[in-house]
Design an enzyme around this catalytic site. Structure first.
Site, PDB file in Angstrom:
ATOM      1  N   GLY A 506     -29.399   8.001 -38.569  1.00  0.00           N
ATOM      2  CA  GLY A 506     -28.540   8.329 -39.412  1.00  0.00           C
ATOM      3  C   GLY A 506     -28.247   7.079 -40.145  1.00  0.00           C
ATOM      4  CB  SER A 510     -19.714   0.915 -41.341  1.00  0.00           C
ATOM      5  OG  SER A 510     -20.040   2.018 -40.430  1.00  0.00           O
ATOM      6  CG  ASP A 622     -15.178   7.339 -44.003  1.00  0.00           C
ATOM      7  OD1 ASP A 622     -15.056   8.233 -44.945  1.00  0.00           O
ATOM      8  OD2 ASP A 622     -16.319   7.166 -44.003  1.00  0.00           O
TER       9      ASP A 622
END
Length: 783
Positions: A506, A510, A622
């Site tokens: 994935g 970042s 997040d």
């Protein structure tokens, strides 16, 4: 008696003989004019003409409150409190009767709190009533019309009005019980946040049908009665004239309303004259969810259901929560099983989803054990062995021990399902039976093994010290190994482990994540290669120490790191089922309703650990489905925690300085307000709504009314069409309503209105009552 008491009015010739001199900083006022003001530490109150009553500030343990209290007796006794939902103020607050006619509380850098308006003057009367007048000397507002927890002589509770208990003996805020004078003529007590229905009441005057204008009244002689406008329809007390005596009626913290009297001298104490009940366990909700009330030696206490512990041992009303984990997120070798524990002679609210007649107690136990939805069953026996088996979902509430005279018709038993989970296999169980025969042999072997372990530890300690001395001389970053047990990998090791970063799992803002296999032990890992500019070597090492010390079953475990020049990588445990987004937004792998609830609980527990339970508080910044990973048992674990502090630049394509992902960012990021843990609560709220509805928070392919999930959810909630949100999937309506309300509370624009993650978890677990959420002001600001 508790020190938050109310005062009574009585004939003026008695007041004068009983008043004690007021302090020098207090003055008696027959009239208070515009422009007059009070502060907690200087001129703190306005006295009535005789000095018996006062209106102004009184001291609390954590600040000051404004109200009416008895100043003419040694102990200050409060009878009315202003701004009841938030009564505590700091010492710099000012109470002023403003020139515009408003009575207000003023604090620096905050909006004024208006207590009352439309006045030209005010008075503190010797009856205990604080009144405001217009320019024609007509009363425009009075405290007698707005009672809090107390009635004084000459005061009444009119039809449709109610008073509430205080939160505690030292906290005058609104509590958990109410006394209502209903418009049907009935005087009834209920717990708060309940409808005016008989199944919620725990006291009634049984005077319904006596008229729509019945009121509760207290006179100067201590007579408490119901009056319909022309005649008394019920005397609750007999009333008795006593000289130099004051009366008051109050609904106490324990939910019972009582009549008190007191002599007006230094030797006087408040004495209970009458109470609505002598059974201290009668008030519903006294003990909170999953707990029951029991009276021992005339003192009421709260005990938890079997398998439960108090949420807050100092606050019985907070209820109890499970001390064991339910099914889901269990280890491979763990056998989850349940047994039934009985509570005899108890009564609970009956919210059964199945009521099976003519069953024995044993049949009822078996039926609950075989039903995965059954958290408990209420067995209502008869004089024979048969009775009614009422299956319940947790939480249970309004529990109490029954008196002997309440059991004439048969036993009342709560059958509670508790976990007997174990990690012992069946073969191990058989071996344990032969344990006594082997004890001597095992003890001998254990002693030998212990000696070997000590020798091995000594060798490893010496070896590691030699190895560490050599390694540190070649790599200055390995100092973290000693502190947190993380492994420092070389870049070459991770290139080999990931087969040159071949299999990408994935990609996030970042960096990308790759599958890897460690060469030494063949463990599968996930390697995250950070692609953003980081805060620096020192900050990186500091954050590694923080992350390395965190361990929770709902957090992805960090195993190690690599830090070589510009190559910064993190090595995590491998999560075989991908992210929550992978299963939630894929119709073929969408989790069922029960699993979605378990996933929500997993995420909440992980965030709570970051906020309150780990050594250093971590704000994730997040929270989103892509950062919630699923292990082989579909147990949810939060990843990327701690990266918010490592990343210098924004993590997404939103405005510079904002951390988080579009659609999940709390409004305070956009308003340059201080960001606290409540930012994570907002993001969790959005994720929770996504979990409920199995769709993304923003989906432009849908109609304008449904494109923004938060707005669509609230609109459906407001009109009572919750089934639309789950695509008419068959789910438990009460649970769906609870989950939706939690999500809406979490996404409130004002951070202070959002619950903490501890409260969120209690709400999810069903151990906390959830009020109706207000409409969030702006759905668009967070996306």
């Amino acid at each position: 008696m508790e020190n938050l008491f109310s005062m009574a009015a009585f004939p003026s010739f008695l007041i004068i003989s009983a008043v004690i001199a007021a302090s020098a900083q207090q003055q008696r006022y027959s009239r208070i004019y515009l422009g007059s003001s009070l502060t907690p530490t200087t001129n703190s109150s306005w006295l009535s003409p005789s000095g018996l009553y006062a209106f102004g500030f009184y001291k609390l343990t954590n600040g000051y409150a404004v109200g009416v209290f008895i100043a003419g007796i040694p102990e200050k006794t409060v009878v009315w409190t202003a701004n009841w939902d938030s009564p505590v103020f700091p010492s710099n607050v000012v109470l002023q009767l403003r020139y515009d006619g408003k009575l207000s509380l003023q604090q620096k850098d905050r909006s004024d709190i208006i207590i009352a308006s439309a006045s030209a003057s005010a008075s503190m009367l010797d009856t205990g009533n604080f009144v405001l007048y217009d320019s024609s000397q007509r009363i425009t507002w009075q405290s007698f019309d707005n009672p809090t927890d107390t009635l004084l002589p000459g005061q009444h509770l009119s039809a449709g009005k109610e008073i509430f208990s205080s939160a505690s003996a030292t906290n005058p805020a609104r509590g958990i019980f109410r006394l209502k004078m209903q418009t049907d003529g009935n005087l009834v007590q209920y717990p708060v946040n309940t409808e005016d229905k008989p199944n919620y009441s725990y006291y009634s005057s049984f005077t319904d049908g006596k008229g729509s204008n019945v009121s509760l009244n207290l006179d100067n002689n201590g007579l408490l009665y119901l009056f319909n406008g022309s005649s008394i329809i019920l005397n609750l007390t007999t009333g008795q004239y006593r000289t130099k005596t004051i009366y008051l009626m109050r609904i106490d913290v324990d939910g019972i309303f009582r009549l008190y009297n007191r002599l007006l001298d230094h030797r006087g104490n408040w004495t209970k004259e009458w109470s609505s009940t002598e059974d201290k366990c009668i008030p519903k909700g006294l003990c909170g969810l999953n707990s029951f009330c029991n009276v021992t030696d005339r003192v009421s206490g709260c005990e938890c259901l079997p398998g439960f512990d108090h949420v807050n041992p100092g606050d019985w009303s907070s209820g109890c929560e499970r001390n064991f984990a339910m099914e889901g997120c269990k280890a491979k070798d763990q056998n989850v099983s349940y047994e039934i524990r009985s509570l005899d002679n108890t009564e609970w609210e009956d919210t059964n989803y199945a009521d099976v007649k003519d069953m024995t107690r044993e049949d009822c136990i078996k039926a609950c054990l075989e039903d995965r939805n059954c958290g408990a069953a209420l067995f209502l026996g008869t004089l024979s062995q048969y009775g009614s088996c009422k299956k319940q979902k947790l939480p249970l509430r309004y529990g109490r021990i029954l008196q002997s005279d309440e059991l004439r018709n048969g036993p009342r038993i709560a059958l509670v399902k508790v976990s007997t989970s174990t990690t012992v296999s069946e073969n191990s169980v058989k071996e344990i039976k032969n344990e006594p025969k082997r004890q001597i042999l095992i003890i001998g072997i254990s002693l030998v093994a212990l000696a070997a372990v000590i020798l091995a530890i000594s060798w490893v300690y010496v070896h590691r010290n030699h190895a560490r001395t050599y390694t540190i001389s070649n790599n200055k970053n390995v100092e973290l190994i000693e502190d947190v047990g993380l492994r420092a990998f070389t870049y070459a090791e991770l290139v080999q482990a990931t087969n040159e970063f071949k299999e990408e799992l994935g990609r996030g803002a970042s960096g990308a994540v790759y599958r890897g296999i460690l060469s030494n032990n063949k463990i599968v890992v996930a390697v995250k290669r950070l692609e953003k500019e980081l805060a620096g070597e020192k900050e990186f090492q500091t954050e590694m120490k923080v992350i390395g010390k965190t361990y929770h079953r709902n957090l992805v475990r960090l195993l190690g790191y690599c830090f070589e020049a510009s190559k910064w990588l993190l090595v995590y445990e491998y999560m075989s089922n991908g992210s929550l987004a992978d299963i939630l937004f894929n119709p073929e792998s969408r989790p069922c309703w029960e699993e979605r609830i378990r996933i929500s609980l997993d995420i909440a527990r992980g965030i709570l650990y970051l906020h309150e339970e780990c050594e250093t508080r971590i704000i994730h910044c997040d929270i989103k489905p892509q950062n919630i990973l699923m292990d082989e048992h579909r147990c949810a674990k939060i990843s990327d925690f701690g990266l918010a502090k490592l990343l210098m630049l924004d993590q997404t394509y939103t405005n510079t300085g904002i951390r988080g992902t579009r659609g999940y960012v709390a409004p305070e990021w956009n308003m340059n307000l201080p960001v606290t843990v409540k930012a994570d609560v907002y993001s969790f709220g959005v994720v929770l709504l996504e979990i409920i509805c199995c769709r993304k928070s923003v989906d432009r392919r849908l109609s304008e009314n449904e494109a923004i999930l938060q707005e669509w959810v609230y609109n459906c909630y407001a009109v009572g069409e919750l089934n639309k949100l789950v695509g008419y999937e068959e789910v438990e309506t009460q649970t769906l309503d609870r989950m939706i309300k939690i999500g809406l509370w979490c996404i409130q624009d004002e951070p202070s209105m959002r619950p903490s993650m501890k409260i969120v978890l209690l709400m999810l677990d069903g151990t906390f009552d959830i009020p109706v959420p207000p409409c969030p002001n702006s759905f668009q600001s967070s996306i």
